[in-house]
Structure formats: structure tokens, C-alpha cells
Design an enzyme around this catalytic site. Structure first.
Site, mmCIF file in Angstrom:
data_model
loop_
_atom_site.group_PDB
_atom_site.id
_atom_site.type_symbol
_atom_site.label_atom_id
_atom_site.label_comp_id
_atom_site.label_asym_id
_atom_site.label_seq_id
_atom_site.Cartn_x
_atom_site.Cartn_y
_atom_site.Cartn_z
ATOM 1 N N ILE A 118 0.827 -1.213 0.000
ATOM 2 C CA ILE A 118 0.000 0.000 0.000
ATOM 3 C C ILE A 118 0.865 1.269 0.000
ATOM 4 O O ILE A 118 0.402 2.342 -0.394
ATOM 5 C CB ILE A 118 -0.956 -0.033 1.215
ATOM 6 C CG1 ILE A 118 -2.181 0.846 0.975
ATOM 7 C CG2 ILE A 118 -0.248 0.332 2.513
ATOM 8 C CD1 ILE A 118 -3.296 0.619 2.000
ATOM 9 N N HIS B 171 6.008 -11.933 5.827
ATOM 10 C CA HIS B 171 5.872 -11.443 4.459
ATOM 11 C C HIS B 171 7.251 -11.204 3.861
ATOM 12 O O HIS B 171 8.164 -10.738 4.533
ATOM 13 C CB HIS B 171 5.024 -10.173 4.396
ATOM 14 C CG HIS B 171 5.437 -9.112 5.363
ATOM 15 N ND1 HIS B 171 5.125 -9.167 6.705
ATOM 16 C CD2 HIS B 171 6.150 -7.971 5.189
ATOM 17 C CE1 HIS B 171 5.618 -8.103 7.311
ATOM 18 N NE2 HIS B 171 6.257 -7.367 6.421
ATOM 19 N N LEU B 172 7.334 -11.535 2.595
ATOM 20 C CA LEU B 172 8.559 -11.291 1.839
ATOM 21 C C LEU B 172 8.289 -10.120 0.895
ATOM 22 O O LEU B 172 7.344 -10.160 0.108
ATOM 23 C CB LEU B 172 8.933 -12.560 1.074
ATOM 24 C CG LEU B 172 10.236 -12.540 0.272
ATOM 25 C CD1 LEU B 172 10.889 -13.915 0.339
ATOM 26 C CD2 LEU B 172 10.001 -12.179 -1.177
ATOM 27 N N HIS B 173 9.084 -9.060 1.040
ATOM 28 C CA HIS B 173 8.966 -7.920 0.134
ATOM 29 C C HIS B 173 9.707 -8.245 -1.160
ATOM 30 O O HIS B 173 10.858 -8.695 -1.120
ATOM 31 C CB HIS B 173 9.627 -6.681 0.721
ATOM 32 C CG HIS B 173 9.019 -6.144 1.989
ATOM 33 N ND1 HIS B 173 8.235 -5.023 2.025
ATOM 34 C CD2 HIS B 173 9.101 -6.565 3.274
ATOM 35 C CE1 HIS B 173 7.868 -4.764 3.276
ATOM 36 N NE2 HIS B 173 8.384 -5.681 4.064
ATOM 37 N N GLY C 276 12.727 -3.994 11.968
ATOM 38 C CA GLY C 276 11.776 -3.001 11.459
ATOM 39 C C GLY C 276 10.439 -3.583 11.040
ATOM 40 O O GLY C 276 9.700 -2.962 10.271
HETATM 41 P P1 AMP Z 1 7.186 -4.619 7.408
HETATM 42 O O1 AMP Z 1 7.641 -3.256 7.834
HETATM 43 O O2 AMP Z 1 8.266 -5.469 6.843
HETATM 44 O O3 AMP Z 1 6.404 -5.316 8.517
HETATM 45 O O4 AMP Z 1 6.226 -4.377 6.192
HETATM 46 C C1 AMP Z 1 4.842 -4.202 6.277
HETATM 47 C C2 AMP Z 1 4.420 -3.678 4.950
HETATM 48 O O5 AMP Z 1 3.009 -3.811 4.842
HETATM 49 C C3 AMP Z 1 4.740 -2.185 4.732
HETATM 50 O O6 AMP Z 1 5.570 -2.051 3.577
HETATM 51 C C4 AMP Z 1 3.365 -1.555 4.543
HETATM 52 O O7 AMP Z 1 3.370 -0.509 3.597
HETATM 53 C C5 AMP Z 1 2.531 -2.731 4.090
HETATM 54 N N1 AMP Z 1 1.121 -2.633 4.375
HETATM 55 C C6 AMP Z 1 0.536 -2.267 5.539
HETATM 56 N N2 AMP Z 1 -0.810 -2.313 5.430
HETATM 57 C C7 AMP Z 1 -1.071 -2.719 4.170
HETATM 58 C C8 AMP Z 1 -2.278 -2.954 3.431
HETATM 59 N N3 AMP Z 1 -3.487 -2.787 3.972
HETATM 60 N N4 AMP Z 1 -2.174 -3.342 2.139
HETATM 61 C C9 AMP Z 1 -0.958 -3.504 1.570
HETATM 62 N N5 AMP Z 1 0.202 -3.320 2.207
HETATM 63 C C10 AMP Z 1 0.154 -2.920 3.482
#
Ligand code: AMP
Ligand code: ZN
Length: 123
Positions: free
Chosen positions: A40, A109-111, A102
Site C-alpha cells: 500500500i 511477508h517477503l517484500h 523493522g
Molecule cells: P514490514 O515493515 O516489513 O512489517 O512491512 C509491512 C508492509 O506492509 C509495509 O511495507 C506496509 O506498507 C505494508 N502494508 C501495511 N498495510 C497494508 C495494506 N493494507 N495493504 C498492503 N500493504 C500494506
């Protein structure tokens, strides 16, 4: 693997709610075991998250029974990176874990990040 995966969700988890369709997301891919969607708040021109449908709090929560699922997550990320057109120039996978890592959403989740040159090391 699939039935077990779909039964293990956490009621208070944002990403479990996204998997269930209770919170909308911009889907990239879904099958019985994994789900992928656009971040997002993209940190790069392409920023996709791929997650196991089974609720795992973070990568430390995975154990031997998750071996196939972890392998699938990574291999499916490879497919998606290719489909997103990131193969030629390259890309980065990131799994933020815990406080110092962080992590902000506590469902593994894997970015998948790509579409521009990424700096290193992280701040
Ligand atoms: P992390 O900091 O590795 O836990 O990454 C969490 C990620 O989830 C961040 O990059 C956020 O931008 C993303 N995120 C949070 N809420 C949503 C959502 N509703 N839809 C898509 N991505 C999200
Ligand atoms: Zn979850």
C-alpha cells in the site's frame, strides 16, 4: 499443505484479514498456500508482498513442518519477480523480522522490491 494452511489464521492479523478478503488488497497472485499483493505504501516502483496463507508471525516462527511452504514462498517470489519484469535488471527480497528488523506487520511477508537501483546497506 493447503487445507492446513487455510485453517491456521489469526483473527487480529491485518494480513489474515486481507487473505480472507475482509480488507481489500490489490492482488497479484493467489493459490492454496500463498497470496501476493501490492504494498500500500510502495518503497520502489515495484513493491509486492508475498505471504503464506498460514499465519506465521515472522520467519522465526517457521519450523520443519513449514519447509515446503517456505520453499514455495521463495520460488513463487521468483515467478512474480519475472512476471513483474524485474528479472533483467534485478531486484531485492526483504524479510523484516522483529523490533530491530523493522517489522510492522506480524504475519510473515517477503517484500519484492524492484524497478530502480536500491541502496545498501539499509539505514
Ligand atoms: P514490514 O515493515 O516489513 O512489517 O512491512 C509491512 C508492509 O506492509 C509495509 O511495507 C506496509 O506498507 C505494508 N502494508 C501495511 N498495510 C497494508 C495494506 N493494507 N495493504 C498492503 N500493504 C500494506
Ligand atoms: Zn496473519
Amino acid at each position: 499443505m493447503s487445507n492446513q494452511a487455510s485453517n491456521e489464521q489469526s483473527a487480529d492479523c491485518l494480513f489474515c484479514k486481507i487473505i480472507a478478503g475482509d480488507i481489500p488488497s490489490n492482488k497479484v497472485y493467489s493459490d492454496d498456500d500463498v497470496y501476493a499483493f501490492h504494498d500500500i505504501n510502495p518503497a520502489a516502483p515495484q513493491h509486492v508482498l508475498i505471504i503464506p496463507k498460514k499465519h506465521l508471525t515472522d520467519v522465526r516462527s517457521a519450523n520443519e513442518e513449514d519447509q515446503a511452504l517456505m520453499g514455495k514462498l521463495l520460488l513463487k517470489a521468483n515467478d512474480l519477480a519475472k512476471e513483474l519484469g524485474l528479472d533483467e535488471k534485478g531486484f531485492r527480497y526483504v524479510i523484516n523480522t522483529g523490533e530491530y528488523g523493522g517489522q510492522t506487520v506480524f504475519h510473515l511477508h517477503l517484500h519484492i522490491l524492484g524497478g530502480r537501483a536500491l541502496g545498501w546497506p539499509p539505514g
